[in-house]
Motif scaffolding. Sequence first.
Motif, PDB file in Angstrom:
ATOM      1  N   GLY A  71      40.426  44.723  38.774  1.00 38.44           N
ATOM      2  CA  GLY A  71      40.130  43.311  38.998  1.00 38.44           C
ATOM      3  C   GLY A  71      39.865  42.672  37.643  1.00 38.44           C
ATOM      4  O   GLY A  71      40.772  42.355  36.885  1.00 38.44           O
ATOM      5  N   ILE A 146      25.016  40.367  42.584  1.00 40.57           N
ATOM      6  CA  ILE A 146      23.643  39.915  42.301  1.00 40.57           C
ATOM      7  C   ILE A 146      23.677  38.948  41.127  1.00 40.57           C
ATOM      8  O   ILE A 146      24.334  39.234  40.123  1.00 40.57           O
ATOM      9  N   TYR A 414      22.272  50.197  42.895  1.00 44.60           N
ATOM     10  CA  TYR A 414      23.339  49.224  43.155  1.00 44.60           C
ATOM     11  C   TYR A 414      24.646  49.834  42.644  1.00 44.60           C
ATOM     12  O   TYR A 414      24.740  50.189  41.461  1.00 44.60           O
TER      13      TYR A 414
HETATM   14  C1  LIG Z   1      28.625  42.522  31.103  1.00 44.47           C
HETATM   15  C2  LIG Z   1      28.502  42.806  32.545  1.00 44.47           C
HETATM   16  C3  LIG Z   1      27.702  41.999  33.323  1.00 44.47           C
HETATM   17  C4  LIG Z   1      27.561  42.241  34.681  1.00 44.47           C
HETATM   18  N1  LIG Z   1      26.746  41.431  35.410  1.00 44.47           N
HETATM   19  C5  LIG Z   1      26.637  41.615  36.733  1.00 44.47           C
HETATM   20  C6  LIG Z   1      25.851  40.746  37.512  1.00 44.47           C
HETATM   21  O1  LIG Z   1      25.244  39.817  37.019  1.00 44.47           O
HETATM   22  N2  LIG Z   1      25.789  40.959  38.831  1.00 44.47           N
HETATM   23  C7  LIG Z   1      26.449  41.984  39.432  1.00 44.47           C
HETATM   24  O2  LIG Z   1      26.357  42.103  40.661  1.00 44.47           O
HETATM   25  N3  LIG Z   1      27.189  42.842  38.710  1.00 44.47           N
HETATM   26  C8  LIG Z   1      27.300  42.677  37.386  1.00 44.47           C
HETATM   27  N4  LIG Z   1      28.043  43.545  36.640  1.00 44.47           N
HETATM   28  C9  LIG Z   1      28.619  44.718  37.288  1.00 44.47           C
HETATM   29  C10 LIG Z   1      29.949  44.379  37.910  1.00 44.47           C
HETATM   30  O3  LIG Z   1      29.723  43.830  39.178  1.00 44.47           O
HETATM   31  C11 LIG Z   1      30.784  45.648  38.073  1.00 44.47           C
HETATM   32  O4  LIG Z   1      31.022  46.178  36.800  1.00 44.47           O
HETATM   33  C12 LIG Z   1      32.082  45.391  38.807  1.00 44.47           C
HETATM   34  O5  LIG Z   1      32.663  46.636  39.136  1.00 44.47           O
HETATM   35  C13 LIG Z   1      33.045  44.574  37.994  1.00 44.47           C
HETATM   36  O6  LIG Z   1      34.131  44.176  38.744  1.00 44.47           O
HETATM   37  P1  LIG Z   1      35.563  43.984  38.047  1.00 44.47           P
HETATM   38  O7  LIG Z   1      36.505  43.502  39.075  1.00 44.47           O
HETATM   39  O8  LIG Z   1      35.397  43.210  36.795  1.00 44.47           O
HETATM   40  O9  LIG Z   1      35.833  45.490  37.640  1.00 44.47           O
HETATM   41  P2  LIG Z   1      37.084  46.461  37.587  1.00 44.47           P
HETATM   42  O10 LIG Z   1      36.732  47.437  36.513  1.00 44.47           O
HETATM   43  O11 LIG Z   1      38.357  45.747  37.480  1.00 44.47           O
HETATM   44  O12 LIG Z   1      37.025  47.145  39.005  1.00 44.47           O
HETATM   45  C14 LIG Z   1      35.907  47.864  39.400  1.00 44.47           C
HETATM   46  C15 LIG Z   1      36.091  48.467  40.769  1.00 44.47           C
HETATM   47  O13 LIG Z   1      36.231  47.418  41.710  1.00 44.47           O
HETATM   48  C16 LIG Z   1      37.329  47.629  42.559  1.00 44.47           C
HETATM   49  N5  LIG Z   1      38.097  46.390  42.645  1.00 44.47           N
HETATM   50  C17 LIG Z   1      38.134  45.363  41.760  1.00 44.47           C
HETATM   51  N6  LIG Z   1      38.874  44.363  42.242  1.00 44.47           N
HETATM   52  C18 LIG Z   1      39.314  44.765  43.455  1.00 44.47           C
HETATM   53  C19 LIG Z   1      40.111  44.172  44.456  1.00 44.47           C
HETATM   54  N7  LIG Z   1      40.587  42.931  44.328  1.00 44.47           N
HETATM   55  N8  LIG Z   1      40.383  44.876  45.585  1.00 44.47           N
HETATM   56  C20 LIG Z   1      39.879  46.124  45.750  1.00 44.47           C
HETATM   57  N9  LIG Z   1      39.111  46.726  44.839  1.00 44.47           N
HETATM   58  C21 LIG Z   1      38.831  46.056  43.710  1.00 44.47           C
HETATM   59  C22 LIG Z   1      38.134  48.763  42.011  1.00 44.47           C
HETATM   60  O14 LIG Z   1      38.179  49.746  43.022  1.00 44.47           O
HETATM   61  C23 LIG Z   1      37.315  49.349  40.905  1.00 44.47           C
HETATM   62  O15 LIG Z   1      36.853  50.602  41.311  1.00 44.47           O
HETATM   63  C24 LIG Z   1      28.235  43.323  35.277  1.00 44.47           C
HETATM   64  C25 LIG Z   1      29.049  44.137  34.494  1.00 44.47           C
HETATM   65  C26 LIG Z   1      29.174  43.899  33.135  1.00 44.47           C
HETATM   66  C27 LIG Z   1      29.995  44.808  32.304  1.00 44.47           C
END
Ligand SMILES: Cc1cc2nc3c(=O)[nH]c(=O)nc-3n(C[C@H](O)[C@H](O)[C@H](O)COP(=O)(O)OP(=O)(O)OC[C@H]3O[C@@H](n4cnc5c(N)ncnc54)[C@H](O)[C@@H]3O)c2cc1C
Length: 462
Positions: A71, A146, A414
Amino acid sequence: MVEDINIQQLKASMRGAVLQPGESGYDEARKVYNAMIDKRPRLIARCEDVADVIYAVNFARENNLLVAIRGGGHNGGGLGICDDGLVIDLSHLNGVQVNPEKMTVRVEGGCTWGKVDHATHAFGLATPSGIISTTGVGGLTLGGGIGHLTRAYGLTIDNLLEADVVLADGSLVKASETTHEALFWAIRGGGGNFGVVTSFLFKLHPVSMDYGGPMMWELDQVKEVMQWWRDFILEAPEDLNGFFAFVQIPPVAPFPAEHYNKIVGGVVWCYTGDPEKVEQVFGPIRSMAPQPIVDLVGPIPHPALQSMFDPLYPPGHQWYWRADFVKEISDEAIDRHLEFARKLPTPQSTMHLYPVNGAAHELGKEATAWSYRDANWAQVIVGVDPDPANKEKITTWTKTYFDALHPYSAGGAYVNFMMEEGDERIRATYRDNYDRLAHIKYQYDPTNLFKVNQNIKPAVPA
Ligand SMILES: Cc1cc2nc3c(=O)[nH]c(=O)nc-3n(C[C@H](O)[C@H](O)[C@H](O)COP(=O)(O)OP(=O)(O)OC[C@H]3O[C@@H](n4cnc5c(N)ncnc54)[C@H](O)[C@@H]3O)c2cc1C
């Protein structure tokens, strides 16, 4: 081994690019937010539409390839990418459509939160998300979500109305309260285990100008501040959020030069209630005995608060984190926190305690897959640094800090703040919801095609 001829067929069927090692753009496309992760997929399928996602899922299944779903690429453990297998890259699937009459927003599966905030803010609306605008909607939502609006409007999943999901067999279904209800229950907290979400529909709220920002206190006053905040935030009005953090003050404006590089305790506030009541809400906070050395709290457009910390945390740094849910913060736990705050290993390393009470407590433990509705905080300890040479330093600090505080925790964590902790920790996180999740996993993904995640193993219902 995937045959070359099959790859050519996939390339011909997709609108988007299919990248292989050595090809232009491949190395850029395999980079994720956490620079500690360095994985080399066999193929990266950059999907341009839902049809591309279907072709990619079918291709992975038919060729027995490991599949990762990317994502926003923000996952700490790098779960948006994998070695050798196929990455379903959703980064070009990033459309956002606001419906101001219905107060909803439709968001494609690879979008990042900054784009959503930008689009909804034009209508004076917002939905709960995280605190960094470059985070992906997909991963954050599927794990729970969150952020600054948690106490006012609940977790991100509490605002999810429906989702379009490409399943392991390549079919596309809509999950909501009235269709594929079990799937809808599971994706609200169960992560990317159940399929590729190509679009989310969220409820919006009238949030436009916040009154928010950070307040910071000298470390030797933080025990008193934490004790006060811990009690205050449990009873505070729901339209006020305030997460606690240990940070090192960055040596840049608008921070006062005399406090540059100091390790401090802070609370980042976000008030979304009646602007007329700001004085009433912040009066008791500002008259609390130890006066903050930094008070940058004031009126701020919601997207500006949502992206306030982006410059501090650009992509490409080393990240290592550990998390817990917390029900109570004892004085003894505060002492232990302070011990590790004093030893903050690098300027960007931090510890956050996010309140998960208020509106997030309105649903019960079994209403969605997200089990810890009885926790009051989600705690995350994060070692961060741009220099790979500091990898051991930040990892060791994070692990020792976690070990010291874990005995004061509620047990699980979480999922979006977890890395590679493994099956036992995943079970501890879903508690009584785990078995139901495993049965739904069996129904929708019996062969565990989607396993690059905090994996729930498919189990046949008894
Ligand atoms: C700097 C930073 C700040 C953050 N702040 C917060 C915060 O304030 N609140 C909070 O709740 N979390 C926060 N997070 C954690 C964040 O929610 C997780 O890291 C989350 O996994 C990121 O989602 P992504 O789509 O960017 O990740 P990716 O690395 O792209 O995907 C992570 C996982 O999500 C799944 N995924 C992603 N998109 C899809 C889709 N469309 N369909 C099915 N599966 C999918 C994949 O299976 C993969 O395993 C933060 C992370 C970072 C690095």
